[in-house]
Design a protein around this motif. Structure first.
Motif, PDB file in Angstrom:
ATOM      1  N   ILE A   7       2.948  -5.484  -7.968  1.00  0.00           N
ATOM      2  CA  ILE A   7       1.702  -5.246  -7.254  1.00  0.00           C
ATOM      3  C   ILE A   7       1.438  -6.400  -6.293  1.00  0.00           C
ATOM      4  O   ILE A   7       0.877  -6.218  -5.232  1.00  0.00           O
ATOM      5  CB  ILE A   7       0.519  -5.102  -8.251  1.00  0.00           C
ATOM      6  CG1 ILE A   7       0.795  -3.958  -9.222  1.00  0.00           C
ATOM      7  CG2 ILE A   7      -0.796  -4.900  -7.517  1.00  0.00           C
ATOM      8  CD1 ILE A   7       0.987  -2.613  -8.570  1.00  0.00           C
ATOM      9  N   GLN A   8       1.871  -7.592  -6.674  1.00  0.00           N
ATOM     10  CA  GLN A   8       1.694  -8.783  -5.857  1.00  0.00           C
ATOM     11  C   GLN A   8       2.999  -9.543  -5.820  1.00  0.00           C
ATOM     12  O   GLN A   8       3.895  -9.281  -6.599  1.00  0.00           O
ATOM     13  CB  GLN A   8       0.607  -9.677  -6.447  1.00  0.00           C
ATOM     14  CG  GLN A   8      -0.744  -9.031  -6.508  1.00  0.00           C
ATOM     15  CD  GLN A   8      -1.771  -9.962  -7.153  1.00  0.00           C
ATOM     16  OE1 GLN A   8      -1.445 -11.017  -7.668  1.00  0.00           O
ATOM     17  NE2 GLN A   8      -3.025  -9.553  -7.114  1.00  0.00           N
ATOM     18  N   ALA A  12       6.527  -7.219  -3.573  1.00  0.00           N
ATOM     19  CA  ALA A  12       5.550  -6.124  -3.610  1.00  0.00           C
ATOM     20  C   ALA A  12       5.633  -5.290  -2.337  1.00  0.00           C
ATOM     21  O   ALA A  12       5.575  -5.821  -1.234  1.00  0.00           O
ATOM     22  CB  ALA A  12       4.144  -6.680  -3.769  1.00  0.00           C
ATOM     23  N   ARG A  15       1.084  -1.705   0.802  1.00  0.00           N
ATOM     24  CA  ARG A  15       0.135  -0.713   0.284  1.00  0.00           C
ATOM     25  C   ARG A  15      -1.108  -0.688   1.156  1.00  0.00           C
ATOM     26  O   ARG A  15      -1.458  -1.684   1.776  1.00  0.00           O
ATOM     27  CB  ARG A  15      -0.266  -1.045  -1.152  1.00  0.00           C
ATOM     28  CG  ARG A  15       0.865  -0.931  -2.147  1.00  0.00           C
ATOM     29  CD  ARG A  15       0.387  -1.295  -3.550  1.00  0.00           C
ATOM     30  NE  ARG A  15       1.471  -1.344  -4.488  1.00  0.00           N
ATOM     31  CZ  ARG A  15       1.852  -0.327  -5.253  1.00  0.00           C
ATOM     32  NH1 ARG A  15       1.217   0.811  -5.203  1.00  0.00           N
ATOM     33  NH2 ARG A  15       2.862  -0.447  -6.090  1.00  0.00           N
ATOM     34  N   SER A  16      -1.774   0.452   1.116  1.00  0.00           N
ATOM     35  CA  SER A  16      -3.072   0.610   1.750  1.00  0.00           C
ATOM     36  C   SER A  16      -3.934   1.377   0.766  1.00  0.00           C
ATOM     37  O   SER A  16      -3.568   2.484   0.357  1.00  0.00           O
ATOM     38  CB  SER A  16      -2.952   1.386   3.071  1.00  0.00           C
ATOM     39  OG  SER A  16      -4.227   1.589   3.616  1.00  0.00           O
ATOM     40  N   ASN A  17      -5.041   0.772   0.357  1.00  0.00           N
ATOM     41  CA  ASN A  17      -5.909   1.368  -0.659  1.00  0.00           C
ATOM     42  C   ASN A  17      -5.136   1.743  -1.921  1.00  0.00           C
ATOM     43  O   ASN A  17      -5.364   2.783  -2.531  1.00  0.00           O
ATOM     44  CB  ASN A  17      -6.634   2.606  -0.102  1.00  0.00           C
ATOM     45  CG  ASN A  17      -7.596   2.251   0.995  1.00  0.00           C
ATOM     46  OD1 ASN A  17      -8.251   1.215   0.944  1.00  0.00           O
ATOM     47  ND2 ASN A  17      -7.676   3.090   2.004  1.00  0.00           N
ATOM     48  N   GLY A  18      -4.173   0.895  -2.285  1.00  0.00           N
ATOM     49  CA  GLY A  18      -3.398   1.109  -3.498  1.00  0.00           C
ATOM     50  C   GLY A  18      -2.214   2.055  -3.364  1.00  0.00           C
ATOM     51  O   GLY A  18      -1.399   2.172  -4.258  1.00  0.00           O
ATOM     52  N   GLU A  19      -2.100   2.727  -2.229  1.00  0.00           N
ATOM     53  CA  GLU A  19      -1.014   3.687  -2.001  1.00  0.00           C
ATOM     54  C   GLU A  19       0.107   3.032  -1.198  1.00  0.00           C
ATOM     55  O   GLU A  19      -0.148   2.249  -0.284  1.00  0.00           O
ATOM     56  CB  GLU A  19      -1.525   4.910  -1.230  1.00  0.00           C
ATOM     57  CG  GLU A  19      -2.594   5.695  -1.951  1.00  0.00           C
ATOM     58  CD  GLU A  19      -2.074   6.391  -3.202  1.00  0.00           C
ATOM     59  OE1 GLU A  19      -0.947   6.916  -3.178  1.00  0.00           O
ATOM     60  OE2 GLU A  19      -2.811   6.388  -4.205  1.00  0.00           O
TER      61      GLU A  19
END
Length: 114
Positions: A7-8, A12, A15-19
């Motif tokens: 995720i980081q 990683a 992503r945009s807004n988690g997507e």
């Protein structure tokens, strides 16, 4: 078995807004190939992550003439590295195939259908 995507950190994906975000069709294909081959047991996820981090680190320390950042170029390079390293695909075959594909016209397989 699902790939444990970071995720980081340096490995990683964008992503945009988690997507997940893909700017070009080839990026999603490269992503999908890596996930599918991992799930098939061709390589371990830590192997792939290490190859991806190494690719990114090399770019950061000595950007080539193409200094434009593209995460998925590094992703694809890492995939090539682990496949060649594991003997799944000979390194010279990866190079030959990449050159062949690079010679195709832009949009070759993404043309509009009539």
């Amino acid at each position: 078995m699902t790939a444990p995507l970071d995720i980081q950190g340096p490995a990683a994906p964008p992503r945009s807004n988690g997507e997940l975000v893909f700017a070009e069709p080839w990026e999603s294909r490269a992503f999908g190939m890596a996930i599918t081959l991992y799930e098939a047991g061709v390589f371990s996820w830590p192997q792939f992550q290490a190859a991806l981090i190494a690719r990114i680190a090399r770019w950061e320390s000595a950007p080539t003439e193409d200094a434009h950042w593209n995460y998925y170029r590094h992703w694809l390079g890492a995939l090539e590295d682990v496949l060649a390293e594991g003997g799944a695909v000979p390194a010279d075959e990866v190079t030959t195939r990449a050159r062949t594909l690079a010679q195709r016209p832009t949009g070759y397989d993404h043309g509009h259908r009539h």
